[in-house]
Design a protein around this motif. Sequence first.
Motif, PDB file in Angstrom:
ATOM      1  N   ASN A  92       1.653   2.597  -3.249  1.00 59.30           N
ATOM      2  CA  ASN A  92       0.480   3.152  -3.923  1.00 59.30           C
ATOM      3  C   ASN A  92      -0.356   2.094  -4.647  1.00 59.30           C
ATOM      4  OD1 ASN A  92      -1.056   5.504  -4.205  1.00 59.30           O
ATOM      5  ND2 ASN A  92      -0.338   5.822  -6.312  1.00 59.30           N
ATOM      6  N   PHE A 125      -1.428   3.405   5.038  1.00 59.39           N
ATOM      7  CA  PHE A 125      -1.342   3.905   3.675  1.00 59.39           C
ATOM      8  C   PHE A 125      -2.500   3.421   2.808  1.00 59.39           C
ATOM      9  CE2 PHE A 125       2.961   4.086   5.336  1.00 59.39           C
ATOM     10  CZ  PHE A 125       3.344   5.377   4.992  1.00 59.39           C
ATOM     11  N   GLY A 126      -3.594   3.058   3.465  1.00 61.98           N
ATOM     12  CA  GLY A 126      -4.808   2.776   2.714  1.00 61.98           C
ATOM     13  C   GLY A 126      -5.198   1.322   2.547  1.00 61.98           C
ATOM     14  N   SER A 162      -3.534  -0.655  -4.429  1.00 60.37           N
ATOM     15  CA  SER A 162      -4.744  -0.902  -3.639  1.00 60.37           C
ATOM     16  C   SER A 162      -4.647  -2.305  -3.048  1.00 60.37           C
ATOM     17  CB  SER A 162      -5.992  -0.776  -4.508  1.00 60.37           C
ATOM     18  OG  SER A 162      -5.951  -1.675  -5.603  1.00 60.37           O
ATOM     19  N   PHE A 183       4.659  -5.004  -6.003  1.00 65.57           N
ATOM     20  CA  PHE A 183       4.756  -3.732  -6.726  1.00 65.57           C
ATOM     21  C   PHE A 183       5.436  -3.934  -8.083  1.00 65.57           C
ATOM     22  CE2 PHE A 183       7.539  -0.107  -7.747  1.00 65.57           C
ATOM     23  CZ  PHE A 183       6.559   0.827  -8.065  1.00 65.57           C
ATOM     24  N   SER A 221       0.831  -1.215   0.000  1.00 63.45           N
ATOM     25  CA  SER A 221       0.000   0.000   0.000  1.00 63.45           C
ATOM     26  C   SER A 221       0.861   1.257   0.000  1.00 63.45           C
ATOM     27  CB  SER A 221      -0.941   0.000   1.208  1.00 63.45           C
ATOM     28  OG  SER A 221      -0.218  -0.063   2.425  1.00 63.45           O
ATOM     29  N   ARG A 222       2.009   1.195   0.628  1.00 60.43           N
ATOM     30  CA  ARG A 222       2.918   2.346   0.624  1.00 60.43           C
ATOM     31  C   ARG A 222       3.475   2.595  -0.772  1.00 60.43           C
ATOM     32  NH1 ARG A 222       8.346   3.716   2.051  1.00 60.43           N
ATOM     33  NH2 ARG A 222       8.437   5.648   3.273  1.00 60.43           N
TER      34      ARG A 222
END
Length: 316
Positions: free
Chosen positions: A27, A73-74, A29, A300, A24-25
Motif C-alpha cells: 500500500n 497494485f498501483g 505509492s 515498507f 505497492s502491494r
Amino acid sequence: MAKNYDVVVIGAGPGGMTAALYASRANLSVAMIDRGIYGGQMNNTAAIENYPGFKSIMGPDLAQQMYDSSVNFGAEYVYGSVESIEDKGNVKIVKTDSEEIEAKVVIIATGSEYKKLGIPGEHEYGGKGVSYCAVCDGAFFRNKNVVVVGGGDSAIEEATYLAGIVNHVTVIHRREQLRAQQVIQDRAFANDKIDFVWDTNVTEVLGDDKKVTAVKTVNNKTNEESEIKTSGVFIYVGLLPMTEPFANLDITDADGWIKTNDQMATSVPGIYAIGDVRQKDLRQITTAVGEGGIAGQQAFKYVEALSSKGQTEVSH
C-alpha cells in the motif's frame, strides 16, 4: 511542483519490477522509472530456461508478465532518464531529464552493461551467436564449438562452465598468461575440452544471415591473422555498473558497484540497491528478483518507521 511518492524505483528490470510489486502491494505509492522498455536485458534474450516455473520462456514474454504483476497494485511506470539523486534526509529528490520527483525511499536497480570489444559483427550478431552470459545462453550451443574472449575470473569460469555443455571451447586472450585466480586457471588447464590462443585479439565476428560462423583474429606480437570457425562467441572483458548518476552519494566502491548490506540498504538511509548494479558475484534474473522482494519489504518498514516517528514531512 514535484510529484510525491513513498518509493521511487530506478530501473524496470526484473529486480526493479519485483521491488515495485512488493512496495505497492504494501500500500505504498510507487513510481518505477526507466529510460527504456521495461524488462531490461530480458528483452535481448531469445529464450530463458533457468527461471523457476517455466521450462522455457521468451525473454520479452517474461518481461511482460513481470511488468503486468509489477503494476497490478498501483505502481506507476514513468519513462525518463535519471540524472541524479539529492539526499535531503527523510526526503530524496530524484531528478530526471524532464522532471523532479520526491520520495521517502529510493531503490536503485539500474543494472550493469557488458564492456564491448567494439569490433565489426559484434553488434550485428548479438543474440545470434554473440553472448555475454554463458549461464544464460550456453545451453543453445550444446555439442557445438564456441570461443570465449578474455582471461579474467569470469572468462575462465564461464569457459569451464561451457565445457560441460558444448563440444569444445577455445579461449582467446590478448596476453601470454591469464589474469584469473590460479585455482580457476588450474581447473581450466586440466580440462581437455578447453584450449587457449595467446597474445591474440579478436578483430571481427563473421557469420551468415542467421548466425555466427567464425571470428577473425590477429596475433599482437607477430601480426599474423587467422580465422577460427565457431558457433558462438562469449565475450568477457568486463562489466560496467550503471551508477554515474549516483556518484555524489558516496555509495559505490572504487569500481563503481553499489555497496549494500544483506537487506539491500546502502550507507544512505532510505536508499537501497538491488540487482546487477550491486557489488556481488552472481547476476541472474533469480537473484535480482530475490533482492527486489527484500528491498520492497525494507522500503515498507522504512516508511512505517518514519510515520511512527512523525517525520514524514521535511521542510526544504
